[in-house]
Design a protein around this motif. Structure first.
Motif, mmCIF file in Angstrom:
data_model
loop_
_atom_site.group_PDB
_atom_site.id
_atom_site.type_symbol
_atom_site.label_atom_id
_atom_site.label_comp_id
_atom_site.label_asym_id
_atom_site.label_seq_id
_atom_site.Cartn_x
_atom_site.Cartn_y
_atom_site.Cartn_z
ATOM 1 N N TYR A 43 23.244 141.911 28.714
ATOM 2 C CA TYR A 43 24.625 141.436 28.608
ATOM 3 C C TYR A 43 25.554 142.233 29.531
ATOM 4 C CZ TYR A 43 28.606 139.248 26.264
ATOM 5 O OH TYR A 43 29.744 138.530 25.988
ATOM 6 N N ASN A 44 25.324 143.528 29.647
ATOM 7 C CA ASN A 44 26.111 144.363 30.564
ATOM 8 C C ASN A 44 25.923 143.898 32.007
ATOM 9 O OD1 ASN A 44 27.216 145.990 28.596
ATOM 10 N ND2 ASN A 44 25.723 147.625 28.853
ATOM 11 N N LEU A 98 8.431 144.364 18.215
ATOM 12 C CA LEU A 98 9.355 145.217 18.936
ATOM 13 C C LEU A 98 10.344 145.809 17.931
ATOM 14 C CD1 LEU A 98 10.103 145.869 21.947
ATOM 15 C CD2 LEU A 98 11.665 143.932 21.837
ATOM 16 N N ALA A 99 10.642 147.071 18.083
ATOM 17 C CA ALA A 99 11.599 147.716 17.183
ATOM 18 C C ALA A 99 12.981 147.087 17.354
ATOM 19 C CB ALA A 99 11.677 149.215 17.479
ATOM 20 N N ARG A 100 13.679 146.923 16.256
ATOM 21 C CA ARG A 100 15.022 146.340 16.273
ATOM 22 C C ARG A 100 15.920 147.102 17.245
ATOM 23 N NH1 ARG A 100 17.409 147.423 11.108
ATOM 24 N NH2 ARG A 100 15.869 145.996 10.266
ATOM 25 N N ASN A 101 15.859 148.408 17.226
ATOM 26 C CA ASN A 101 16.675 149.237 18.103
ATOM 27 C C ASN A 101 16.380 148.933 19.575
ATOM 28 O OD1 ASN A 101 18.561 151.501 18.480
ATOM 29 N ND2 ASN A 101 16.764 152.502 19.375
ATOM 30 N N ARG A 102 15.113 148.823 19.936
ATOM 31 C CA ARG A 102 14.711 148.524 21.316
ATOM 32 C C ARG A 102 15.226 147.141 21.715
ATOM 33 N NH1 ARG A 102 15.133 149.956 25.581
ATOM 34 N NH2 ARG A 102 14.989 151.899 24.489
ATOM 35 N N TYR A 103 15.092 146.174 20.815
ATOM 36 C CA TYR A 103 15.533 144.812 21.064
ATOM 37 C C TYR A 103 17.044 144.764 21.333
ATOM 38 C CZ TYR A 103 16.113 139.775 20.299
ATOM 39 O OH TYR A 103 16.410 138.447 20.429
ATOM 40 N N ILE A 104 17.811 145.451 20.507
ATOM 41 C CA ILE A 104 19.266 145.461 20.678
ATOM 42 C C ILE A 104 19.650 146.195 21.956
ATOM 43 C CG2 ILE A 104 21.436 146.327 19.685
ATOM 44 C CD1 ILE A 104 20.203 145.665 16.906
#
Length: 76
Positions: free
Chosen positions: A38-39, A25-31
């Motif tokens: 979290y929201n 999974l791309a880091r950006n997608r994961y974050i």
């Protein structure tokens, strides 16, 4: 999309890198997914806090109404 500069603690970053690698999974997608979760958690916490506050504000009025209904029932 918005661009964001982010500083992570090294341990958190390394753990995220390990997980994203295993999930492919791309880091950006994961974050993005992590922040989204979290929201939602925090929205629920805020709603719970607000409902608790409002329940406390209406508790006395609710008891007053209940006593009035009980008096009406006792009169019959």
């Amino acid at each position: 999309m918005k661009t964001l500069s982010l500083k992570l603690e090294e341990e958190i970053f390394n753990e995220a890198e390990e997980i994203t690698g295993k999930l492919k999974l791309a880091r950006n997608r994961y974050i993005n997914e992590a922040v989204n979760i979290y929201n939602r958690v925090n929205k629920r916490r805020l709603l719970k806090k607000q409902l608790s506050k409002e329940a406390k504000l209406t508790a006395k009025d609710s008891m007053d109404v209940l006593h009035e209904f009980e008096q009406l029932m006792d009169e019959n």
